[in-house]
Write an enzyme that holds these catalytic residues in place. Structure first.
Site, PDB file in Angstrom:
ATOM      1  NE  ARG A 111       2.923   6.864   5.015  1.00  0.00           N
ATOM      2  CZ  ARG A 111       2.668   6.200   3.890  1.00  0.00           C
ATOM      3  NH1 ARG A 111       3.656   5.800   3.109  1.00  0.00           N
ATOM      4  NH2 ARG A 111       1.427   5.936   3.549  1.00  0.00           N
ATOM      5  CB  CYS A 150       0.278  -1.161   1.835  1.00  0.00           C
ATOM      6  SG  CYS A 150       0.690  -0.628   0.173  1.00  0.00           S
ATOM      7  CD  GLN A 176       4.257  -3.343  -3.364  1.00  0.00           C
ATOM      8  OE1 GLN A 176       5.443  -3.077  -3.396  1.00  0.00           O
ATOM      9  NE2 GLN A 176       3.331  -2.451  -3.116  1.00  0.00           N
ATOM     10  CG  HIS A 242       1.209  -5.506  -0.782  1.00  0.00           C
ATOM     11  ND1 HIS A 242       0.362  -5.547  -1.864  1.00  0.00           N
ATOM     12  CD2 HIS A 242       1.416  -4.177  -0.524  1.00  0.00           C
ATOM     13  CE1 HIS A 242       0.068  -4.307  -2.231  1.00  0.00           C
ATOM     14  NE2 HIS A 242       0.679  -3.464  -1.441  1.00  0.00           N
TER      15      HIS A 242
END
Lengths: 346, 346, 346, 346
Positions: A111, A150, A176, A242
């Site tokens: 990423r 997320c 979360q 979340h």
């Protein structure tokens, strides 16, 4: 136009969400589902322990699961969604890219790689052009785009809205849901009547991915945003959604209503699965919202919900929420896939 | 020496904890239990819906509940613990003080009053001398001491330890147990598979009480500490134990081990119910601690537990936890009662 | 007298309970802890992921973990407690028995073997004499005694009390805590906001073990009780404590008070860890008890709690509860160990 | 054809489900919402604390709430749904009936009255003709039909299917969701990490209502079915969905597959909100189903799901599940309303 798509790692929790989201999709047609070698050759119904609360689409149930390698996926598949564990993804995704596939991946590997676009279509669609850099450097015909973690994706849309007031510091605490750890990631003994103030690697993901998402792309590379982002991540006994508390320091002094307005005006993208209003914002009269169980399904789980905006000595504090396995995972990859089509990469 | 004590509001959740903590206490002997008019005249067993996980002490079970007014409490009771709702406390506590009783109160009214000591024995025992000011100003023979709110008391011992490095800013997110709202405060429909990012009045309590607790007493008044404290309070589906994430900015640059050491060295008080070690600190090798279910009973619920210390660009972040209905409520008043005895106010 | 004991499989959830229960035991002294080969050679502190809510006893923390084979356990250990998974137990327990060890085992293998006593000391202590049969048949010097499954042990003491009225049929529904499946047995995704109406093998255990426990021993063998026992087992989101609804058909027609009286009179055993009153029974005025969180710690988790007794057209219905990892597992083996000592087998 | 309907007690938990179910209904048009005097005159948005996970329909949000009395409801409303608390219903429903309204009520009063049809459209639609008896006896123009309690409605469809094998005895244990007690009925302190083996009045409702539903109507009255039904009711920490374990004794000896087949063949009703397949049945290969979180939304919450069918010495045992606030409450009244239209009573 119909785009034929496949799912790498289709039997897991995120894979099941992909299948749910692709049912009745206007342009994407599911043509391939892959999994580990033990599942290959079985029907999807046999291979997957289906746990989503809508039934398996009948046509998917009868599809044959193939192994996760380029040779097993039909050539005419135009787009692959990847929900592989990051270790598997790191070793397999390059094979697909070399073979010329376009991959929209939810896996956490790469990423932060300099030539890989990390994209939220509503926030930084222009980063997609990193694909040209990527192809140049890696010499492959395919293309790899990643969506953030997320917990990052829950917060960044609101930080983008705040940035018009000069975002300097963001401290964020997360609450979360257990689904973020996958089906077996959190045992019941760990979490009933409990909370866990640590999620391995999560804080670093939030602290780095957010700065790339908010960073500037000059046609060749992305310069990370210079805000200081610090995260403390907690697991709590909720299934999905979340919730995050953000404390932000800003260069300017907006009122709470300025901040709410900025969030509400944060534009959505004009893609098939985009919400009409990207960020829903609760006002002063409903300080107890957003809440995971009541707000995670906003915009079919594809939107972000904020509330509790108050000024502080250094800036503002507020809360935000998103559905972690829809907007925070499968839905994020799906939207990136739609953006790839929209922008002509497929 | 035996001190005869009474409990104002003895049938509620905190009242029950008082009774549990007073069982086998070395110096305190329970001599009076009060409740609302409907309960007066009944035995405690009849009046209280007992929900603590140890049995009602037999002698308490047979005590007669009296009304909550000075005339109903025996004259030879030396010390009263108050766990009344703040509205009731505001109207009734002054009557007891005028009648000459010493009251150690957990109720939230008057905590920030200038002549009322708000005390954690390990942190600011010297504030107790405000009682002289209080008696002068109010003209009563009794004395009123308050303990802070449960979420404040969880955090302040660690902030006191940090202050040796120059505490400037503290942003804190809380994950609070449902027992903090009383037995019926949070419905199951509100909290199962959910979290609520708002607890009415809680954030302001944390932001103001902490600065008074850390403030300086010059013999006449308390000057609030000048740190900026900002809180975001969340309710989560746990029974007991508040977990908090703290992001602190400091004047100096301590290492994580410096911070852990400072916390471990934060002195305990030499009182009958004090923990041997006030703050237990988990190191780098156990980043997932403290957790409510595993750590709330540390030191029989009278200690504070910290962990997850890491440096940030502006200072440090860490997590802390305490048992909200023991250290954060009944146990806090009990310790203040023990301090009143130790310091000769009784 | 001091009896030196060891724990086979000491690092797991039940193993940790054994260690907790053996701390400060009047006669048993822990002298050996075994685990799998990977843990051997480590200190217990390193090998076990300690999750019980009291600290590891310091002396146990420093003990060296040995492998689970006769040669690794000191010869002067008199009694072994086994909390091995049933597969491992089936292969390893015979080695220890051949080597002459006395084993009190919680593992489910061999519970229904004709020459193995399945014992609850308060219910069928005389079955222990099957050890003579066992030694004759197997030719070993050691001795093997088993305790029943946690869900069986919750119900059988009450069925024994009912049997004075002629027990004919028992239908039982269980609401079982997640700890019964071991630390990782039930994922959080499976059980939050949910219940699972199936626990593999559990129903058969309840249906067969109960009839052996209530069966008659004639000096040579046990004749199963002829009651029909049918069980439906459910997992629910509680940490500890199995709650069970029993519907019993009886030959006679006792009143609810007759039944409560019979349960209260069910004798305890005169062993170090026995509860004073074996079965605590709630009356008509508290129909909402027993409850897992409030009643599982009755008698330090070693007793059984019943309530809700009502007559039905065929007999009675009622509810019962026990702490599944104390009375239903480690505590059950411990009591069998105490019985072995009391009866002179050690 | 359009039928104008109203909701008595529209702001509560069941009232909100009515509104959700009526959105986009093919024939029913919501024309009136009533509540207590304090809410009258407000818009529905102001009066209701909306907690369902879909938004308030915009047109309903702007409707004015009226008081719950005949004069406040427009004359052209053809059908009223009642979700009043039973005390309020007992005093107000007769007024509406005298005023000529047709009322489909979920309230528990009068369910066992001899001249009031207690109806599940798929099970005993012919009982609706009791309305003629009712009108004769009470002399009113309106009509009152009741649906059973949520826990009854979960079980009775499966008992009806079993009755082809001669149902003689049914013992049932329930695992009921907290929503069945209304929004504030169960506190979080009562139910987190816990279960409660008692729900006031619930067992009697299941034991009597089921026999009326399965009873025979001879044109003048209903003869209760002669099966013995005994229930034990438990509250567990789930939000929605009642799971039940049934132990049935039968005159015949069907195989498990016979029983599953009978359940699957239990006919649905041909009404707008009927499920296509009334009872979904899991086979031997999925013994862990049905589960509340996975199966409560079957057929949009309007169906029943069964599984775990096994033979016992006296008959069979199995599990069943339904969504308690949809099929077990608002949806049940809605279906009865659709049946009233279908059969020409409106």
């Amino acid at each position: 136009m119909t785009v034929r798509v496949g799912i790498l790692g289709a039997t897991g929790a995120v894979g099941q969400r992909f299948i749910q989201l692709l049912e009745d999709h206007p342009t994407f047609e599911l043509a391939a589902v892959t999994a580990s070698a033990e599942s290959a050759g079985k029907t999807y119904r046999e291979a997957a322990k289906w746990r989503v609360d809508t039934p398996i689409p009948e046509d998917v149930a009868e599809m044959e699961v193939s192994t996760t390698e380029p040779g097993s996926v039909p050539d005419d598949v135009d787009l692959l969604f990847s929900s592989l564990p990051s270790g598997a993804a790191a070793s397999v995704e390059p094979d697909f890219l070399e073979a010329g596939y376009v991959v929209s991946s939810n896996s956490s590997n790469d990423r932060m790689a300099e030539d890989v676009p990390l994209t939220i279509p509503e926030i930084n669609p222009e980063h997609l052009e990193l694909i040209d850099v990527q192809r140049d450097e890696r010499g492959w015909d395919g293309a790899l785009v990643k969506n953030p973690n997320c917990s990052t994706i829950t917060m960044v849309p609101t930080l983008a809205a705040l940035d018009r007031f000069g975002l300097e510091v963001a401290n964020v605490s997360t609450l979360q849901a257990v689904s973020g750890a996958g089906y077996s990631g959190v045992t019941s003994m760990e979490i009933i009547d409990n909370a866990i103030p640590h999620i391995g690697g999560e804080e670093e993901k939030m602290e780095t991915e957010s700065r790339k998402l908010l960073g500037e792309f000059d046609g060749a590379s992305v310069t990370l945003h210079d805000a200081d982002v610090t995260a403390s991540c907690n697991r709590i006994p909720t299934i999905d959604g979340h919730l995050e508390n953000v404390f932000a320091e800003l260069a300017e002094d907006p009122t709470p209503e300025d901040v709410r307005e900025a969030m509400r005006e944060q534009p959505s993208a004009d893609l098939p699965s985009s919400p009409d209003q990207f960020i829903k914002v609760f006002g002063d009269d409903e300080p107890e919202r957003p809440q995971p169980r009541l707000d995670r399904t906003y915009a079919d789980g594809m939107g972000v919900v904020a509330g509790g905006v108050q000024t502080t000595s250094g800036g503002v504090k507020y809360n935000c929420l998103a559905h972690n396995t829809i907007r925070g995972a499968a839905g994020a990859s799906l939207l990136n896939g739609e953006l790839l089509v929209e922008d002509g990469w497929i």
